[in-house]
Design a protein around this motif. Structure first.
Motif, PDB file in Angstrom:
ATOM      1  N   VAL A 175      -8.945  -4.533  17.967  1.00  0.00           N
ATOM      2  CA  VAL A 175      -8.155  -3.316  18.146  1.00  0.00           C
ATOM      3  C   VAL A 175      -8.075  -2.849  19.598  1.00  0.00           C
ATOM      4  CG1 VAL A 175      -8.701  -2.521  15.808  1.00  0.00           C
ATOM      5  CG2 VAL A 175     -10.140  -1.774  17.723  1.00  0.00           C
ATOM      6  N   GLN A 176      -8.864  -3.452  20.484  1.00  0.00           N
ATOM      7  CA  GLN A 176      -8.880  -2.999  21.877  1.00  0.00           C
ATOM      8  C   GLN A 176      -9.225  -4.161  22.793  1.00  0.00           C
ATOM      9  OE1 GLN A 176     -11.025   0.721  22.673  1.00  0.00           O
ATOM     10  NE2 GLN A 176     -11.838  -0.128  24.569  1.00  0.00           N
ATOM     11  N   ASP A 177      -8.500  -4.285  23.906  1.00  0.00           N
ATOM     12  CA  ASP A 177      -8.797  -5.280  24.938  1.00  0.00           C
ATOM     13  C   ASP A 177      -9.283  -4.566  26.192  1.00  0.00           C
ATOM     14  OD1 ASP A 177      -7.811  -7.105  23.152  1.00  0.00           O
ATOM     15  OD2 ASP A 177      -6.278  -7.918  24.478  1.00  0.00           O
ATOM     16  N   ASN A 178     -10.352  -5.097  26.803  1.00  0.00           N
ATOM     17  CA  ASN A 178     -10.919  -4.526  28.029  1.00  0.00           C
ATOM     18  C   ASN A 178     -10.984  -5.594  29.110  1.00  0.00           C
ATOM     19  OD1 ASN A 178     -11.423  -2.163  26.557  1.00  0.00           O
ATOM     20  ND2 ASN A 178     -13.505  -2.798  26.056  1.00  0.00           N
ATOM     21  N   PRO A 180     -19.856   0.445  16.157  1.00  0.00           N
ATOM     22  CA  PRO A 180     -20.302  -0.854  16.681  1.00  0.00           C
ATOM     23  C   PRO A 180     -19.120  -1.795  16.909  1.00  0.00           C
ATOM     24  CG  PRO A 180     -21.688  -0.156  14.863  1.00  0.00           C
ATOM     25  CD  PRO A 180     -20.530   0.790  14.891  1.00  0.00           C
ATOM     26  N   GLN A 181     -19.215  -2.560  17.985  1.00  0.00           N
ATOM     27  CA  GLN A 181     -18.121  -3.449  18.374  1.00  0.00           C
ATOM     28  C   GLN A 181     -18.541  -4.908  18.308  1.00  0.00           C
ATOM     29  OE1 GLN A 181     -17.581  -1.751  22.358  1.00  0.00           O
ATOM     30  NE2 GLN A 181     -15.512  -1.158  21.779  1.00  0.00           N
ATOM     31  N   GLY A 182     -17.724  -5.732  17.654  1.00  0.00           N
ATOM     32  CA  GLY A 182     -17.782  -7.157  17.874  1.00  0.00           C
ATOM     33  C   GLY A 182     -16.925  -7.458  19.095  1.00  0.00           C
ATOM     34  N   LYS A 183     -17.328  -8.453  19.888  1.00  0.00           N
ATOM     35  CA  LYS A 183     -16.629  -8.727  21.138  1.00  0.00           C
ATOM     36  C   LYS A 183     -16.364 -10.222  21.300  1.00  0.00           C
ATOM     37  CE  LYS A 183     -18.854  -4.865  23.568  1.00  0.00           C
ATOM     38  NZ  LYS A 183     -19.772  -4.502  24.680  1.00  0.00           N
ATOM     39  N   PHE A 214     -13.605 -10.306  34.049  1.00  0.00           N
ATOM     40  CA  PHE A 214     -14.192 -10.493  32.729  1.00  0.00           C
ATOM     41  C   PHE A 214     -13.343  -9.734  31.721  1.00  0.00           C
ATOM     42  CE2 PHE A 214     -17.426  -9.512  29.465  1.00  0.00           C
ATOM     43  CZ  PHE A 214     -18.015 -10.749  29.306  1.00  0.00           C
ATOM     44  N   THR A 215     -13.006 -10.391  30.625  1.00  0.00           N
ATOM     45  CA  THR A 215     -12.145  -9.752  29.640  1.00  0.00           C
ATOM     46  C   THR A 215     -12.750  -9.899  28.248  1.00  0.00           C
ATOM     47  OG1 THR A 215      -9.894  -9.677  28.726  1.00  0.00           O
ATOM     48  CG2 THR A 215     -10.724 -11.830  29.368  1.00  0.00           C
ATOM     49  N   TYR A 216     -12.524  -8.892  27.410  1.00  0.00           N
ATOM     50  CA  TYR A 216     -13.039  -8.979  26.053  1.00  0.00           C
ATOM     51  C   TYR A 216     -12.193  -8.197  25.068  1.00  0.00           C
ATOM     52  CZ  TYR A 216     -15.833  -5.059  28.060  1.00  0.00           C
ATOM     53  OH  TYR A 216     -16.256  -3.947  28.737  1.00  0.00           O
ATOM     54  N   LYS A 217     -12.069  -8.799  23.886  1.00  0.00           N
ATOM     55  CA  LYS A 217     -11.383  -8.197  22.750  1.00  0.00           C
ATOM     56  C   LYS A 217     -12.440  -7.551  21.858  1.00  0.00           C
ATOM     57  CE  LYS A 217      -7.785 -10.498  21.084  1.00  0.00           C
ATOM     58  NZ  LYS A 217      -6.669  -9.928  21.837  1.00  0.00           N
ATOM     59  N   CYS A 218     -12.182  -6.347  21.364  1.00  0.00           N
ATOM     60  CA  CYS A 218     -13.174  -5.584  20.603  1.00  0.00           C
ATOM     61  C   CYS A 218     -12.673  -5.269  19.202  1.00  0.00           C
ATOM     62  CB  CYS A 218     -13.498  -4.269  21.319  1.00  0.00           C
ATOM     63  SG  CYS A 218     -14.149  -4.480  22.977  1.00  0.00           S
ATOM     64  N   THR A 219     -13.610  -5.221  18.256  1.00  0.00           N
ATOM     65  CA  THR A 219     -13.260  -4.940  16.863  1.00  0.00           C
ATOM     66  C   THR A 219     -13.245  -3.453  16.543  1.00  0.00           C
ATOM     67  OG1 THR A 219     -15.572  -5.140  16.163  1.00  0.00           O
ATOM     68  CG2 THR A 219     -14.200  -7.143  16.077  1.00  0.00           C
ATOM     69  N   ASP A 220     -13.675  -2.608  17.468  1.00  0.00           N
ATOM     70  CA  ASP A 220     -13.586  -1.157  17.290  1.00  0.00           C
ATOM     71  C   ASP A 220     -13.350  -0.526  18.656  1.00  0.00           C
ATOM     72  OD1 ASP A 220     -13.528   1.353  16.098  1.00  0.00           O
ATOM     73  OD2 ASP A 220     -15.384   1.038  14.972  1.00  0.00           O
ATOM     74  N   PHE A 221     -12.975   0.735  18.632  1.00  0.00           N
ATOM     75  CA  PHE A 221     -12.649   1.435  19.871  1.00  0.00           C
ATOM     76  C   PHE A 221     -13.910   1.911  20.585  1.00  0.00           C
ATOM     77  CE2 PHE A 221      -8.968   2.002  17.069  1.00  0.00           C
ATOM     78  CZ  PHE A 221      -7.981   1.454  17.874  1.00  0.00           C
ATOM     79  N   TYR A 222     -13.827   2.005  21.888  1.00  0.00           N
ATOM     80  CA  TYR A 222     -14.930   2.531  22.690  1.00  0.00           C
ATOM     81  C   TYR A 222     -15.199   3.983  22.320  1.00  0.00           C
ATOM     82  CZ  TYR A 222     -17.265   4.574  26.735  1.00  0.00           C
ATOM     83  OH  TYR A 222     -18.116   5.275  27.553  1.00  0.00           O
TER      84      TYR A 222
END
Length: 200
Positions: free
Chosen positions: A53-56, A75-78, A136-144
């Motif tokens: 749901v979110q890319d950083n 909690p976030q999966g990344k 460095f880039t990461y896709k996350c399963t929940d919002f910050y």
């Protein structure tokens, strides 16, 4: 399939459930290269059915150490990778009851390899920059969620991450906040086996 999925394991052979190093197939010639960085079809076929749901993205110079971070409320999966440069990426299992509870796994993410690392919910995460700079880039399963920020001491002696093995001559550069995270407590509840927060 455009990816090779490797379930990560400790040196004694204990598999760390849900933790994967992922190698995409790279197609290159004199003009450059092409690769897929994510495919829902291939990830789902490998059993990785998370929704992102979110890319950083962050940029850091050599010696920067970010971590060890986790979120309590959301909690976030990344899915992480080095878009440019090289980093040593580390995940610490904080799932109470897991065979690898309190253990860490580290992998070098390198833009030349284009490898990726999937870290599920229930882990603390950090990385150490080995190249002159890294994006460095990461896709996350929940919002910050700033209200749910948590962390562990980057050099906690009981976890004993061997940062020096990958960068023996570089002293880590940390933010003030990352320098103040508490030590790991093996008697404490952090997350359950599904990666949901059960701590105080």
């Amino acid at each position: 399939m455009a990816f090779d999925f490797k379930n990560c394991a400790l040196a004694d052979g204990t598999e760390i459930k849900g933790l994967y190093e992922i190698q995409p197939k790279i197609f290159g010639d004199a003009r450059g290269y092409f690769l897929e960085t994510y495919s829902e079809r291939d990830f789902f076929a490998a059993g990785l059915t998370m929704k992102f749901v979110q890319d950083n993205q962050s940029k850091s110079s050599k010696g920067v150490l970010r971590g060890l971070h986790f979120q309590t409320q959301h909690p976030q999966g990344k899915l992480v990778r080095a878009l440019e440069g090289k980093v040593y990426d580390v995940a610490v299992d904080l799932r109470k009851g897991s065979p690898s509870f309190g253990k860490y796994y580290g992998v070098i993410l390198d833009t030349e390899k284009q490898n990726m690392f999937y870290i599920p919910e229930g882990f603390a995460h950090g990385f150490y920059v080995l190249s002159d700079e890294a994006i460095f880039t990461y896709k996350c399963t929940d919002f910050y969620d700033p209200k749910g920020e948590g962390g562990l001491m980057w050099n906690d002696p009981s976890i004993a991450i061997d940062w020096k093995a990958v960068a023996p001559d570089v002293a880590p550069l940390l933010s003030e906040k990352d320098g103040k995270h508490p030590a790991f407590d093996a008697t404490k509840n952090y997350f359950d086996l599904n990666g949901m927060w059960i701590g105080a």
